[in-house]
Structures are given as structure tokens and as C-alpha cells.
Design a protein around this motif. Structure first.
Motif, short mmCIF file in Angstrom:
data_model
loop_
_atom_site.label_atom_id
_atom_site.label_comp_id
_atom_site.label_asym_id
_atom_site.label_seq_id
_atom_site.Cartn_x
_atom_site.Cartn_y
_atom_site.Cartn_z
N ASP A 84 0.84 -1.20 0.00
CA ASP A 84 0.00 0.00 0.00
C ASP A 84 0.87 1.25 0.00
OD1 ASP A 84 -2.08 -1.77 2.32
OD2 ASP A 84 -2.42 -1.51 0.17
N ASN A 85 0.25 2.36 -0.39
CA ASN A 85 0.96 3.64 -0.42
C ASN A 85 2.29 3.51 -1.14
OD1 ASN A 85 1.50 6.34 0.06
ND2 ASN A 85 2.31 5.98 2.13
N LEU A 86 2.23 2.93 -2.33
CA LEU A 86 3.46 2.68 -3.09
C LEU A 86 4.12 3.98 -3.53
CD1 LEU A 86 2.21 -0.42 -5.03
CD2 LEU A 86 4.32 -0.33 -3.70
N LYS A 87 5.46 3.91 -3.56
CA LYS A 87 6.27 5.07 -3.93
C LYS A 87 7.12 4.70 -5.15
CE LYS A 87 6.72 6.22 0.98
NZ LYS A 87 7.68 6.48 2.08
N PRO A 88 7.56 5.70 -5.91
CA PRO A 88 8.42 5.39 -7.07
C PRO A 88 9.66 4.58 -6.69
CG PRO A 88 7.63 7.64 -7.21
CD PRO A 88 7.18 7.13 -5.87
N GLU A 89 10.18 4.79 -5.48
CA GLU A 89 11.37 4.04 -5.07
C GLU A 89 11.08 2.58 -4.74
OE1 GLU A 89 10.26 6.95 -3.81
OE2 GLU A 89 10.52 7.04 -1.62
N ASP A 90 9.81 2.19 -4.78
CA ASP A 90 9.46 0.77 -4.63
C ASP A 90 9.57 0.02 -5.95
OD1 ASP A 90 6.85 1.82 -2.42
OD2 ASP A 90 8.76 0.90 -1.84
#
Length: 126
Positions: A84-90
Motif C-alpha cells: 500500500d501507499n506505493l512510492k516510485p522508489e518501490d
């Protein structure tokens, strides 16, 4: 032989969610510690989550704690990673890992696992 098959990767916008699945076969699933790593090209693999077969606890890397949840369904021989709440750095290739030799209490996140799946790509981008 041990087989791990990941699914559920894809493209998602920042702030979105994905659920990865890993179907396991070839071993007694209940007795194996299982987890997830990820890797970005040119960088070292990063252990991010695991469930210990020793104490049944889930452990997380600081980079994903509070956003990712690992779970396992022993009846289906499947482990999941809810992101959840994924970020580009994921953005990375995510790998399912397992090993029957993990035998200590405490975190299993960075254990040197023997068995790896083929990986599934997760891309977080707008």
C-alpha cells in the motif's frame, strides 16, 4: 523440487496498491520460513519482509514497514505481499524466497535464502 511462482506485479501510480502472490510447491510449506526480496538493476538485493517458521512472526525492512504486509495461507501453499501507499522508489523486481534451514528466533528479513522465484516486476510511476 522447490518451486516458487510469483504473480501480481504491474504498473501502479504513486499512492496506489498491489498484492503480490507466490505459489509454492515441492516442499512442506508449513515448515519453511518464507519472504520477499526486491532488486533494482545495478543495486544489491534488498530483503523486505518475511514470516518465520520458528515463531510465526512477520518481520519487515524499515523501508516498507507500515506500508507492506506479508501473510501466508498454509492451506493454499501461498504467501502474499500486500503493498500500500506505493512510492516510485518501490519500483523493482520482487522475488519470493524460502528456506527450510532457518532455525533461529528473530528477524528473517536478510537471511541467505536457498530458494528463489523468477521474480515479478513492480513499477510505480505516474
Amino acid at each position: 523440487q522447490v518451486q516458487l511462482v510469483e504473480s501480481g506485479g504491474g504498473l501502479v501510480q504513486p499512492g496506489g496498491s498491489l498484492r503480490l502472490s507466490c505459489a509454492a510447491s515441492g516442499f512442506f510449506f508449513d515448515d519453511y520460513t518464507i519472504g520477499w526480496f526486491r532488486q533494482v538493476p545495478g543495486k544489491e538485493r534488498e530483503g523486505i519482509a518475511c514470516i518465520s517458521a520458528i515463531d510465526g512472526s512477520a518481520y519487515y525492512a524499515d523501508s516498507v514497514k507500515g506500508r507492506f504486509t506479508i501473510s501466508r495461507d498454509n492451506a493454499k501453499n501461498t504467501v502474499y505481499l500486500q503493498m500500500d501507499n506505493l512510492k516510485p522508489e518501490d519500483t523493482a523486481v520482487y522475488y519470493c524466497v524460502t528456506d527450510g534451514a532457518f532455525n533461529r528466533f528473530g528477524t528473517c528479513v536478510n537471511y541467505d535464502y536457498d530458494y528463489w522465484g523468477q521474480g515479478t516486476q513492480v513499477t510505480v510511476s505516474s
